[in-house]
Design an enzyme around this catalytic site. Structure first.
Site, PDB file in Angstrom:
ATOM      1  N   CYS A  46      -2.006  -2.617   7.864  1.00 47.38           N
ATOM      2  CA  CYS A  46      -1.886  -3.609   6.789  1.00 47.38           C
ATOM      3  C   CYS A  46      -0.636  -4.459   6.885  1.00 47.38           C
ATOM      4  CB  CYS A  46      -2.025  -2.932   5.433  1.00 47.38           C
ATOM      5  SG  CYS A  46      -3.737  -2.412   5.164  1.00 47.38           S
ATOM      6  N   LYS A  51      -7.094  -5.018  -2.804  1.00 50.86           N
ATOM      7  CA  LYS A  51      -7.893  -5.532  -1.685  1.00 50.86           C
ATOM      8  C   LYS A  51      -8.788  -4.435  -1.144  1.00 50.86           C
ATOM      9  CE  LYS A  51      -4.270  -4.204   1.473  1.00 50.86           C
ATOM     10  NZ  LYS A  51      -4.999  -3.106   2.141  1.00 50.86           N
ATOM     11  N   ASP A  99       0.785  -1.246   0.000  1.00 47.10           N
ATOM     12  CA  ASP A  99       0.000   0.000   0.000  1.00 47.10           C
ATOM     13  C   ASP A  99       0.822   1.304   0.000  1.00 47.10           C
ATOM     14  OD1 ASP A  99      -1.945  -1.947   0.246  1.00 47.10           O
ATOM     15  OD2 ASP A  99      -2.831  -1.186   2.087  1.00 47.10           O
TER      16      ASP A  99
HETATM   17  C1  VGL Z   1      -4.731   0.702   5.809  1.00 46.39           C
HETATM   18  C2  VGL Z   1      -6.219   1.672   7.228  1.00 46.39           C
HETATM   19  C3  VGL Z   1      -7.227   1.526   6.305  1.00 46.39           C
HETATM   20  C4  VGL Z   1      -3.328   0.271   5.547  1.00 46.39           C
HETATM   21  C5  VGL Z   1      -5.730   0.546   4.861  1.00 46.39           C
HETATM   22  O1  VGL Z   1      -2.920   0.125   4.375  1.00 46.39           O
HETATM   23  O2  VGL Z   1      -2.597   0.075   6.543  1.00 46.39           O
HETATM   24  N1  VGL Z   1      -4.988   1.249   6.984  1.00 46.39           N
HETATM   25  N2  VGL Z   1      -6.974   0.979   5.119  1.00 46.39           N
END
Ligand code: VGL
Ligand code: ZN
Length: 226
Positions: free
Chosen positions: A171, A126, A24
């Site tokens: 994540c 995702k 991410d």
């Molecule tokens: C994430 C919060 C919400 C992450 C993703 O990538 O850590 N954190 N969505």
């Protein structure tokens, strides 16, 4: 970078049964984004360098993308009277609600410009089911819907996985725990990740839990191409 008082591997030789997982590294998780992680952009040059080392050994390099539809139920904005970071306990959601982020097709959902995406052998998305979140890159938050990544890595003979990216206490953390339970030898590359740490102490809690569940830790200078 904060020191977490963990045991670090001294030296690791990258092999063909290793995979580098880059979680991410998207605009919304970096400074200026909707859910910015402090210093989230500072890890990117190091990730590119580590990917260069992995690429030399022709290993798998996986990028992931948080990829939510508009009105995703993890967003505070869809719950009456709720604000981002409010505690929330819903089936496949929580423990907190988020600002709107990483909406499919938006600039915020794109990879950060500094990230060299040409290394990727697989890009996995995702969080696209509206009613359920997916912190882990292996399993959605219902703990049973697979993203397919574990099967992909297993079918390619991968034994060890190395996690980098954002966010350390969400994540990356949930992915590391799941990687262990899918049977991979699992490492978090500590200098190439940063956490949200809301509430404060959340990052340390995640580190201690990962340690306890057999996740290992390393810093990027320890990697050798052999
Ligand atoms: C994430 C919060 C919400 C992450 C993703 O990538 O850590 N954190 N969505
Ligand atoms: Zn998300």
């Amino acid at each position: 970078m904060e020191e977490f008082n963990v045991k670090l591997e001294n030296s690791l030789i990258i092999s063909g049964s290793d995979a580098l997982l880059i979680v991410d590294v998207q605009n919304d998780f970096t400074p200026g984004g909707a859910l910015p992680v402090n210093e989230g952009d500072q890890i990117i040059p190091g990730i590119n360098q580590l990917a260069t080392k992995f690429k030399k050994r022709e290993t798998l390099i996986v990028l992931t993308q948080d990829w939510h539809p508009d009105g995703h139920h993890s967003f505070a904005s869809v719950h009456d009277g709720k604000n981002p970071f409010d505690p929330f306990d819903g089936e496949g959601l929580g423990p907190v609600l988020w600002p709107d982020h990483c909406i499919q097709g938006s600039l915020g959902a794109e990879f950060h410009d500094d990230l060299d995406t040409t290394f990727a052998t697989l890009i996995i998305r995702k969080g696209f089911h509206r009613e359920i979140d997916s912190y882990s890159i292996f399993l959605e938050n219902d703990k049973k819907t697979e993203t397919g990544l574990a099967g992909y890595l297993k079918s390619k003979g991968i034994k060890r996985v190395f996690l980098t990216g954002l966010a350390l206490d969400f994540c990356v953390y949930y992915s590391a725990i799941d990687a262990r339970s899918f049977g991979f030898e699992t490492y978090v590359v500590l200098d190439l990740t940063r956490g949200i740490d809301n509430p404060e102490g959340n990052v340390l809690k995640a580190i201690r839990d990962m340690e306890q569940k057999g996740v290992r830790f390393v810093k990027s200078p320890a990697f050798q191409t052999g």
